[in-house]
Design a protein around this motif. Structure first.
Motif, PDB file in Angstrom:
ATOM      1  N   UNK A 202       0.951  -1.228   0.013  1.00 21.44           N
ATOM      2  CA  UNK A 202      -0.191   0.144  -0.075  1.00 21.44           C
ATOM      3  C   UNK A 202       0.975   1.346   0.003  1.00 21.44           C
ATOM      4  N   UNK A 203       0.755   2.037  -1.024  1.00 21.21           N
ATOM      5  CA  UNK A 203       1.268   3.534  -1.091  1.00 21.21           C
ATOM      6  C   UNK A 203       0.384   4.640  -0.868  1.00 21.21           C
ATOM      7  N   UNK A 204       0.525   5.620   0.222  1.00 19.49           N
ATOM      8  CA  UNK A 204      -0.301   6.659   0.405  1.00 19.49           C
ATOM      9  C   UNK A 204      -0.202   7.500  -0.967  1.00 19.49           C
ATOM     10  N   UNK A 205      -1.311   8.440  -0.672  1.00 26.54           N
ATOM     11  CA  UNK A 205      -1.403   9.345  -2.099  1.00 26.54           C
ATOM     12  C   UNK A 205      -0.168  10.426  -1.950  1.00 26.54           C
ATOM     13  N   UNK A 206       0.197  10.744  -0.929  1.00 26.62           N
ATOM     14  CA  UNK A 206       1.128  11.868  -0.627  1.00 26.62           C
ATOM     15  C   UNK A 206       2.375  11.482  -1.364  1.00 26.62           C
ATOM     16  N   UNK A 207       2.721   9.863  -1.224  1.00 23.58           N
ATOM     17  CA  UNK A 207       3.986   9.527  -1.716  1.00 23.58           C
ATOM     18  C   UNK A 207       3.859   8.932  -3.207  1.00 23.58           C
TER      19      UNK A 207
END
Length: 562
Positions: A86-91
């Motif tokens: 899972x990769x957050x949106x800010x990254x």
């Protein structure tokens, strides 16, 4: 829900059985230390430890039991496990910006040339936090405040407060932001690829319409062809700029009161026929530091007769009243020229001026000659005689500078000879019989070569003892005031007479330290001074002492010489 593995029943209330053989209910340790290392402890039967630890299984099998998710009693878990990567949106969307190009129409009131104006803008959409900003590219000489119109923030798209999302943006649509309608015309390549990858079909690109003001600015400005003329200012500027004739002259001001001949430099600028005169200022001349005698200007040579009777302070000469200005032909080296009522004798020029006259005015002969500019001779500074107040060095500082500074001291001498004092016993050599029994302590300070005199108290003498002379430098009798010679340790021998400001003291005795110190400087101390001290203490100069002090340095000798 887990299963009670010991009896094969579901792990529910009523289906568990207590172990009656269990006697220890504490939570036992699972690690033990052996030779400084933590090792797993073997469980004992009946201690109540985890049964898994008592089974001989491998480490990989134990990790597999931890990762296994137990199944429910009735069927398996139908929920989807969470994604592992899972990769957050800010990254994921960091520094990824969608860029749309558009414009808005601005109404222009009270103008006969235009009624509206089209102002192009750039709309940026930041994917990491769904914020937007609107900027207007600056146009040179537009006269309109341009740049960032809307700072970066999340913008609402309707009255209900819904926020804009990148799915709501497309080419060929209108956006209403803070009462201004923006028309999106096209976008860049990255924005087009991103929208198509998300399944959004972009409309056809549009062009930004033009307005009357933009079309008028785009037209080429009308140019005027200037006919070729040697006297035109632009041509003279391009041909003669930074070309200056420099003359060295003497301003003859001897007709005025206290007048004199003063050297000046005369500059003639060929680009506009202007003249500038600068003075030569020297140090300590007593004149104000204003080097410009005549500011740069065109100097009239002949004026109309109607303006001659009027004084210049009442009526200034206008260019219409001038018949002729000074030109390079009027400045000849070796002759006198009158400018603004002042006479200047031109006696020399620089190399550029000489070459200019040889090329352009070969008929003018330059006759340089040497003159006496009357430079002020260096005046030798005379030191006034010493008036007797204070020390000689301190009074001399008042003659060297306007704001006197304290005289410099020998710091090394002060540090090396700090608290070193030569003390002598002295009597007062006086014709007065009352001074017969008076005894004094004469102290010589090696750090600053000063002398102090202290009188010892004598009972029933009628004289109060105490400080007779405070710490000061005592000059020898017969020395001049301008170049005094002060007393030193070499002058203090037993039986010698020391004159201190009119009082004569005869040295009678000294400390033992005086002899030891002066013997260390025997090469710089007279022999009779050392002999008198040895006779007083009853010692003789031995050969062992000579060998011991034969290699002494001359550091203390420098103290005496200073």
């Amino acid at each position: 829900m887990s299963i009670n593995t010991s009896h094969g029943l579901p792990f529910l209330p009523g289906n568990t059985f207590r172990d009656l053989t269990k006697s220890a209910f504490h939570r036992a340790q699972t690690l033990d230390f052996k030779n400084g290392y933590a090792l797993p402890r073997r469980p004992t039967v009946g201690t109540g430890q985890d049964p898994l630890l008592s089974v001989n299984i491998s480490h990989s099998e134990r990790n597999q039991l931890i990762r296994d998710i137990p199944s429910l009693t009735y069927g398996t878990d139908t929920r989807r496990p969470p994604p592992l990567d899972f990769i957050p949106a800010h990254a994921a969307y960091d520094k990824k910006v969608l860029r749309f190009y558009g414009y808005f129409r601005q109404e222009v009131l009270h103008s006969p040339d235009e009624h509206f104006r089209i102002r192009p803008v750039v709309i940026y959409y930041h994917l990491e936090d769904d914020s937007m900003c609107v900027t207007e590219p600056p146009v040179e000489n537009s006269g309109i405040p341009q740049g960032k119109l809307i700072k970066r923030q999340r913008l609402t798209k309707n009255l209900q407060g819904d926020l804009y999302h990148w799915k709501d943006l497309n080419v060929g649509m209108d956006m209403s932001l803070f009462g201004t309608v923006y028309r999106i015309t096209h976008c860049d390549t990255f924005t087009q690829d991103f929208m198509e990858s998300q399944g959004i079909v972009l409309n056809e690109s549009e062009s930004i319409p033009s307005d009357p003001y933009t079309m008028r600015r785009a037209q080429a400005q009308q140019t005027h062809i200037i006919p070729y003329d040697h006297n035109h200012q632009l041509e003279r500027f391009l041909a003669l700029d930074r070309q200056v004739l420099r003359f060295y002259a003497l301003w003859d001001d001897s007709d005025s009161l206290y007048g004199e001949k003063r050297p000046v430099t005369l500059y003639y600028y060929l680009v506009d026929d202007s003249v500038e005169i600068c003075e030569h200022h020297e140090a300590n001349s007593g004149r104000d530091p204003f080097p410009v005698l005549l500011r740069r200007q065109k100097v009239p040579k002949n004026i109309k007769s109607t303006c001659e009777p009027f004084p210049r302070c009442v009526l200034e000469v206008s260019p219409q009243d001038v018949k002729e200005y000074y030109s390079p032909q009027d400045f000849r080296v070796g002759e006198e020229v009158t400018l603004m009522g002042r006479r200047f004798l031109l006696y020399d020029c620089d190399d550029f001026t000489q070459k200019y006259y040889e090329q352009n005015h070969p008929n003018i002969m330059l006759k340089p000659f040497t003159v006496d500019t009357g430079t002020q001779q260096d005046i030798k500074r005379a030191i006034p005689p010493f008036n007797g107040f204070g020390s000689l060095e301190d009074s001399l500082q008042n003659c060297l500078s306007l704001i006197p500074e304290p005289p410099k001291k020998d710091v090394i001498k002060l540090l090396e000879n700090d608290n070193k004092v030569l003390r002598y016993v002295a009597r007062l050599d006086s014709q007065n019989p009352l001074d017969e029994g008076r005894r004094f302590i004469l102290s010589y300070y090696l750090s600053d070569d000063m002398i102090s005199v202290f009188e010892r108290s004598t009972r029933n003498s009628g004289i109060i003892g105490g400080k007779f002379l405070e710490k000061t430098r005592v000059p020898k009798p017969g020395s001049s005031v301008e170049n005094p010679e002060y007393y030193g340790p070499a002058d203090f021998s037993i039986g010698a007479t020391v004159e201190v400001f009119g009082h004569r003291f005869v040295l009678m005795d000294a400390d033992r330290y005086v002899l030891s110190y002066l013997e260390s400087l025997s090469h710089h101390i007279p022999e009779h001074t050392l002999s008198s001290l040895r006779q007083t203490f009853g010692v003789s100069q031995s050969s062992d002492w000579k060998e011991q002090h034969e290699g002494e340095t001359d550091g203390a000798a420098l103290v005496l010489q200073n």
